[in-house]
Design an enzyme around this catalytic site. Sequence first.
Site, PDB file in Angstrom:
ATOM      1  N   LYS A 181       0.841  -1.204   0.000  1.00  0.00           N
ATOM      2  CA  LYS A 181       0.000   0.000   0.000  1.00  0.00           C
ATOM      3  C   LYS A 181       0.876   1.254   0.000  1.00  0.00           C
ATOM      4  CE  LYS A 181      -3.912   1.884   2.705  1.00  0.00           C
ATOM      5  NZ  LYS A 181      -4.770   1.648   3.894  1.00  0.00           N
ATOM      6  N   SER A 202      -9.835   1.455   2.937  1.00  0.00           N
ATOM      7  CA  SER A 202      -8.957   2.236   2.096  1.00  0.00           C
ATOM      8  C   SER A 202      -7.893   1.417   1.342  1.00  0.00           C
ATOM      9  CB  SER A 202      -8.234   3.279   2.934  1.00  0.00           C
ATOM     10  OG  SER A 202      -7.359   2.667   3.861  1.00  0.00           O
ATOM     11  N   SER A 223     -10.027  -0.824   7.138  1.00  0.00           N
ATOM     12  CA  SER A 223      -9.398  -0.634   5.827  1.00  0.00           C
ATOM     13  C   SER A 223      -8.608  -1.833   5.290  1.00  0.00           C
ATOM     14  CB  SER A 223      -8.473   0.583   5.856  1.00  0.00           C
ATOM     15  OG  SER A 223      -9.223   1.760   5.817  1.00  0.00           O
TER      16      SER A 223
END
Lengths: 485, 95
Positions: free
Chosen positions: A76, A151, A175
């Site tokens: 990420k 997310s 997330s």
Amino acid sequence: MSNITNQSLSEILESIKSKKISSLELTQAYIKNIENAKKLNAFVTTTFDQALENAKKFDNKPNNEHLLSGIPLAVKDLFCTENVKTTAGSNILNNFVPSYESTVTKNLWNNGAFLLGKLNCDEFAMGSSNETSFFGNVINPIGDHLVPGGSSGGSSSALAADLTPATIGTDTGGSIRQPASFTGTVGLKPTYGLCSRWGIVAFASSLDQAGPMTKTVNDCSIMLEAMSGFDEKDSTSINKKKESYSKNLKDNIKGLKIGIPKEYRVDNMPKEIDELWEKGKKILKDLGAQLIDISLPHTKYALPTYYIVAPAEASSNLARYDGVRYGYRSQKGKDLIEMYENTRSEGFGDEVKRRILIGTYVLSSGYYDAYYLKAQKVRQLIKKDFDDSFTKVDAILTPSTPSSAFKIGEKTNDPVSMYLNDIFTVPVNLAGLPALSLPAGLDKQGYPLGLQLIGKALDEQKILNIGYAFEKNCGYKNEIKKWWS
Amino acid sequence: MSLDKEKIKHVAKLARISVDEAKVDSLTKDLNSIFKFIEQLNELNTDKVEPLTSILNQSLRSRKDEISDGKIREKILKNSPKKNEEFFVVPKVVE
């Protein structure tokens, strides 16, 4: 070897070890997949040259003693990576190249893995659909009109589409677990303090926690083992002996007590979610676990509490983006204050600005007691609910999300309806507990649904074991048609 | 309570974010719906509850007061949008 990328991380590790495939061939296979999957928009940055170089280095002198020997990994874009652009999905960090490496990614590289690229995410991890990213929304490989969750949406999309053998995300209110649920993958939010927060772009420091996203529970235990551990540089890091989660993975769950909280049956929950929960209960019961009805009475207050605590912490954390030391700077404004105001207005997206304003308001003079202090008190009650339940049960089983993946654009005009997607995941962050989302079935449209196992603090091994047993008996298989290539 | 436009502009000033006049209406609407949601907490009586300030059962560690880092000026300045040799440059603040 054309389908090596379909395999789980543990199978790939076996192939590397036995020299069935070289690290270079493996890396090339992922690069090819990534180049064919541009439509998904899962990557913000790729580091192919560097990855190929690292793969060659490994093949010249293979060392298979590490947990992730010879494995390319995309992560990420919230983890700072030395000399590789790190954006947090924001315009304000669009040109930021860290001169340091986050502890968690460093742990992965010390375990033999190397970077393949940086994955798209909601801006500053604020979102549940990956639609707030400055770099555009990510598409769920399950369907071209669906969000991948958020997310960590680039992470879930890349993993499900075979663009990385495993990945890591961060979880402040769901997330990791919600995108895992939306893509039929496994996601774990560890106990607060198990994985270092050092070098991760901060959102809400008392809630943020990094964790693995993988295809199987075994892979999840390997990744957790590799990334976790005490770090002096994080003042909230827990100093404890490292555990061998993968070696200790067991599928015998006989006699374990599983709590079923009645408050997780919410109004308007689709029937399919209820049926999935029933299916999960039956699987665990058939494996010899004991189901126990429990109550977590303050569950409905978790989201309102979260939407005070998280924005308050975010407004403090994001105060650092001033256009002076790093990041974007506006060219407009006649003095320093106007430069700040324009930089932050142009650099942040709408959702981030909304949350900064909420946070600034609830911390402002005259309102602190009514909002922030109140939320801290309710957070205590939420934690106590879990503490009380864990005197009676070993783990708690709930749905991961109140729905399957929704359509792109479906919830962008109504922030509260977007927030409600995290209703089952947020309480765990407020209480600092570990929770694992497991793929468990499909809804009638054929979209994946997940179940969540919540454990006591630092009891990751137990929920991994339950998940491992569950996975073997659930019969879930992710069969994604590669429509994008 | 409800937030009016003036209040929102004030909070934006505190947060150092300039708000586009055209967007104030929709922002006001969104923030009010969020606060309506948040204010469910008022249903709970929390008079006797201690606020939770840390989720960990440990107090924060202290370390020896020694320099463990340093001599990294170049690294620190590297990402600055505007610098002048050893300094960050900002718009003029003193006449």
